[in-house]
Write a protein that holds these residues in place. Structure first.
Motif, PDB file in Angstrom:
ATOM      1  N   ASP A 113       0.737  -1.131  -0.049  1.00 26.27           N
ATOM      2  CA  ASP A 113      -0.011   0.083  -0.288  1.00 26.27           C
ATOM      3  C   ASP A 113       0.774   1.111   0.011  1.00 26.27           C
ATOM      4  O   ASP A 113       1.708   1.260   0.950  1.00 26.27           O
ATOM      5  CB  ASP A 113      -0.826   0.005   1.260  1.00 26.27           C
ATOM      6  CG  ASP A 113      -1.937  -1.127   1.032  1.00 26.27           C
ATOM      7  OD1 ASP A 113      -2.338  -1.432   0.048  1.00 26.27           O
ATOM      8  OD2 ASP A 113      -2.238  -1.704   2.315  1.00 26.27           O
TER       9      ASP A 113
ATOM     10  N   GLU B  85      10.058   6.717  14.991  1.00 23.24           N
ATOM     11  CA  GLU B  85       9.119   6.003  14.149  1.00 23.24           C
ATOM     12  C   GLU B  85       9.581   5.236  12.947  1.00 23.24           C
ATOM     13  O   GLU B  85       9.028   4.191  12.678  1.00 23.24           O
ATOM     14  CB  GLU B  85       7.930   7.119  13.845  1.00 23.24           C
ATOM     15  CG  GLU B  85       7.066   7.477  14.946  1.00 23.24           C
ATOM     16  CD  GLU B  85       6.021   8.549  14.428  1.00 23.24           C
ATOM     17  OE1 GLU B  85       5.031   8.682  15.283  1.00 23.24           O
ATOM     18  OE2 GLU B  85       6.479   9.142  13.609  1.00 23.24           O
TER      19      GLU B  85
ATOM     20  N   SER C  35       6.918  11.326   9.536  1.00 24.14           N
ATOM     21  CA  SER C  35       7.369  10.493  10.608  1.00 24.14           C
ATOM     22  C   SER C  35       8.547  11.001  11.282  1.00 24.14           C
ATOM     23  O   SER C  35       9.566  11.679  10.657  1.00 24.14           O
ATOM     24  CB  SER C  35       7.647   8.917  10.429  1.00 24.14           C
ATOM     25  OG  SER C  35       8.886   8.883   9.377  1.00 24.14           O
TER      26      SER C  35
ATOM     27  N   LEU D 180       1.519   4.288   1.124  1.00 23.67           N
ATOM     28  CA  LEU D 180       0.975   5.189   1.935  1.00 23.67           C
ATOM     29  C   LEU D 180       2.252   5.987   2.589  1.00 23.67           C
ATOM     30  O   LEU D 180       3.207   5.447   3.220  1.00 23.67           O
ATOM     31  CB  LEU D 180       0.300   4.716   3.218  1.00 23.67           C
ATOM     32  CG  LEU D 180      -0.273   5.164   4.195  1.00 23.67           C
ATOM     33  CD1 LEU D 180      -1.436   6.160   3.833  1.00 23.67           C
ATOM     34  CD2 LEU D 180      -1.054   4.463   5.359  1.00 23.67           C
TER      35      LEU D 180
ATOM     36  N   GLU E 230       3.533   8.644   5.443  1.00 25.72           N
ATOM     37  CA  GLU E 230       2.782   9.214   6.530  1.00 25.72           C
ATOM     38  C   GLU E 230       4.313  10.407   7.052  1.00 25.72           C
ATOM     39  O   GLU E 230       4.911   9.466   7.100  1.00 25.72           O
ATOM     40  CB  GLU E 230       2.483   8.341   7.525  1.00 25.72           C
ATOM     41  CG  GLU E 230       1.035   7.770   7.530  1.00 25.72           C
ATOM     42  CD  GLU E 230       0.052   8.455   7.854  1.00 25.72           C
ATOM     43  OE1 GLU E 230       0.191   9.806   8.321  1.00 25.72           O
ATOM     44  OE2 GLU E 230      -1.029   8.306   7.433  1.00 25.72           O
TER      45      GLU E 230
ATOM     46  N   ASP F 230       6.115   0.099  13.355  1.00 21.37           N
ATOM     47  CA  ASP F 230       4.671   0.429  12.887  1.00 21.37           C
ATOM     48  C   ASP F 230       4.673   0.580  11.443  1.00 21.37           C
ATOM     49  O   ASP F 230       5.241   0.850  10.484  1.00 21.37           O
ATOM     50  CB  ASP F 230       4.365   2.029  13.332  1.00 21.37           C
ATOM     51  CG  ASP F 230       2.994   2.134  13.175  1.00 21.37           C
ATOM     52  OD1 ASP F 230       2.236   1.619  12.080  1.00 21.37           O
ATOM     53  OD2 ASP F 230       2.312   3.169  14.002  1.00 21.37           O
ATOM     54  N   ASN F 231       3.586  -0.383  10.867  1.00 18.20           N
ATOM     55  CA  ASN F 231       3.444  -0.455   9.451  1.00 18.20           C
ATOM     56  C   ASN F 231       3.001   0.844   8.879  1.00 18.20           C
ATOM     57  O   ASN F 231       2.991   0.819   7.562  1.00 18.20           O
ATOM     58  CB  ASN F 231       2.364  -1.615   9.133  1.00 18.20           C
ATOM     59  CG  ASN F 231       3.117  -2.919   9.635  1.00 18.20           C
ATOM     60  OD1 ASN F 231       4.111  -3.264   9.259  1.00 18.20           O
ATOM     61  ND2 ASN F 231       2.317  -4.013   9.861  1.00 18.20           N
ATOM     62  N   LYS F 232       2.383   1.628   9.330  1.00 13.28           N
ATOM     63  CA  LYS F 232       2.114   2.980   8.856  1.00 13.28           C
ATOM     64  C   LYS F 232       3.123   3.542   8.055  1.00 13.28           C
ATOM     65  O   LYS F 232       3.094   4.375   7.234  1.00 13.28           O
ATOM     66  CB  LYS F 232       1.319   3.668  10.004  1.00 13.28           C
ATOM     67  CG  LYS F 232       1.050   5.018   9.378  1.00 13.28           C
ATOM     68  CD  LYS F 232       0.055   5.766  10.530  1.00 13.28           C
ATOM     69  CE  LYS F 232       0.882   6.174  11.694  1.00 13.28           C
ATOM     70  NZ  LYS F 232       0.068   7.111  12.407  1.00 13.28           N
ATOM     71  N   PHE F 233       4.490   3.478   8.523  1.00 14.72           N
ATOM     72  CA  PHE F 233       5.721   4.038   7.797  1.00 14.72           C
ATOM     73  C   PHE F 233       6.501   3.197   7.109  1.00 14.72           C
ATOM     74  O   PHE F 233       7.555   3.543   6.746  1.00 14.72           O
ATOM     75  CB  PHE F 233       6.417   4.490   9.188  1.00 14.72           C
ATOM     76  CG  PHE F 233       5.889   5.490  10.180  1.00 14.72           C
ATOM     77  CD1 PHE F 233       5.207   6.544   9.565  1.00 14.72           C
ATOM     78  CD2 PHE F 233       5.505   5.013  11.445  1.00 14.72           C
ATOM     79  CE1 PHE F 233       4.420   7.623  10.679  1.00 14.72           C
ATOM     80  CE2 PHE F 233       4.803   5.773  12.416  1.00 14.72           C
ATOM     81  CZ  PHE F 233       4.292   7.007  11.873  1.00 14.72           C
ATOM     82  N   GLU F 234       5.877   2.161   6.735  1.00 16.81           N
ATOM     83  CA  GLU F 234       6.700   1.048   6.077  1.00 16.81           C
ATOM     84  C   GLU F 234       7.108   1.701   4.621  1.00 16.81           C
ATOM     85  O   GLU F 234       8.084   1.483   4.296  1.00 16.81           O
ATOM     86  CB  GLU F 234       5.917  -0.233   5.969  1.00 16.81           C
ATOM     87  CG  GLU F 234       6.865  -1.324   5.385  1.00 16.81           C
ATOM     88  CD  GLU F 234       8.155  -1.713   6.250  1.00 16.81           C
ATOM     89  OE1 GLU F 234       9.121  -2.375   5.752  1.00 16.81           O
ATOM     90  OE2 GLU F 234       8.148  -1.129   7.599  1.00 16.81           O
TER      91      GLU F 234
END
Length: 237
Positions: free
Chosen positions: A166, A176, A172, A168, A170, A181-185
């Motif tokens: 995905d 982070e 960071s 995405l 973000e 956290d997968n949000k920052f992968e």
């Protein structure tokens, strides 16, 4: 150490394929279901420590189906510094006679890793000279587990496989990025592709250094992107 070629036997839709890699980036183009993703996936299994072959990956047309496993062979080009480290490591395990058969220079030397299963008993490692087998290290080293522990930790390159990501981005912090956290992968992977091998490098109080560092990553990402995405050269990362 850079991957120079890969040979694939009986992996998914591939019965046999040999791929030569000529540059730092490789772009595969073809129709849907023609095997592009299978080639990249097969290369990822050169990451011995993080992947496991299973029978579901075996080509159904193989003579070894349904109980066999694919075979993946990676051949790596050794630069001077890496060959020096490898020579120093193998000198701790080889007999004087076997060590004497190796050249002390990296010129024209390749390293070939062959995998046909899981665990070190299903991996062979050879140093090639001018395209010929110079020495099959896995047959000459007695303390193979100890040798491989050092080899994969200190010499073997990192091999990562990204699939169905995905996209995405973000904002960071350094903390982070260093976390899980997968949000920052996606951000982590873009930075890595752009040349950031250690996120701690960004943790610098000199804002001029950080700005230049990130600018260089931006330049590298755009260079790669524009090389392979010809549809719209106005897009910038």
């Amino acid at each position: 150490m850079k991957l120079k070629s890969v040979e694939i036997y009986d992996f998914k839709s591939i019965s046999y394929e040999k791929l030569e890699i000529q540059s730092n980036q490789l772009c595969l183009v073809g129709k849907n279901e023609s095997g592009k993703s299978s080639i990249i996936s097969a290369i990822s299994y050169l990451n011995i420590l993080e992947t496991e072959l299973d029978t579901s990956l075996l080509n159904k047309g193989s003579e070894r189906y349904p109980k066999g496993l694919p075979i993946i062979i990676g051949t790596f080009k050794l630069n001077k510094s890496v060959y020096s480290k490898l020579y120093k490591l193998v000198s701790e395990y080889l007999s004087k006679e076997d060590l004497a058969s190796l050249t002390k220079q990296s010129e024209n030397c390749l390293l070939q890793l062959k995998r046909w299963g899981n665990g070190i008993s299903n991996v062979s490692l050879s140093i090639l000279s001018s395209g010929k087998f110079g020495l099959k290290l896995s047959d000459k080293i007695n303390e193979l587990a100890k040798f491989y522990d050092s080899f994969f930790k200190d010499i073997y390159p990192d091999i990562e496989y990204f699939e169905n990501e995905d996209l995405l981005i973000e904002p960071s912090t350094i903390e982070e990025l260093l976390g899980t956290d997968n949000k920052f992968e996606t951000f982590r992977k873009l930075l890595f592709i752009g040349g950031c091998k250690d996120f701690n490098d960004l943790n610098n109080s000199d804002i001029g250094f950080v700005t230049t560092y990130l600018s260089n990553i931006e330049t590298q990402l755009n260079k790669i992107f524009k090389k392979h995405y010809k549809q719209d050269q106005s897009i910038n990362i």
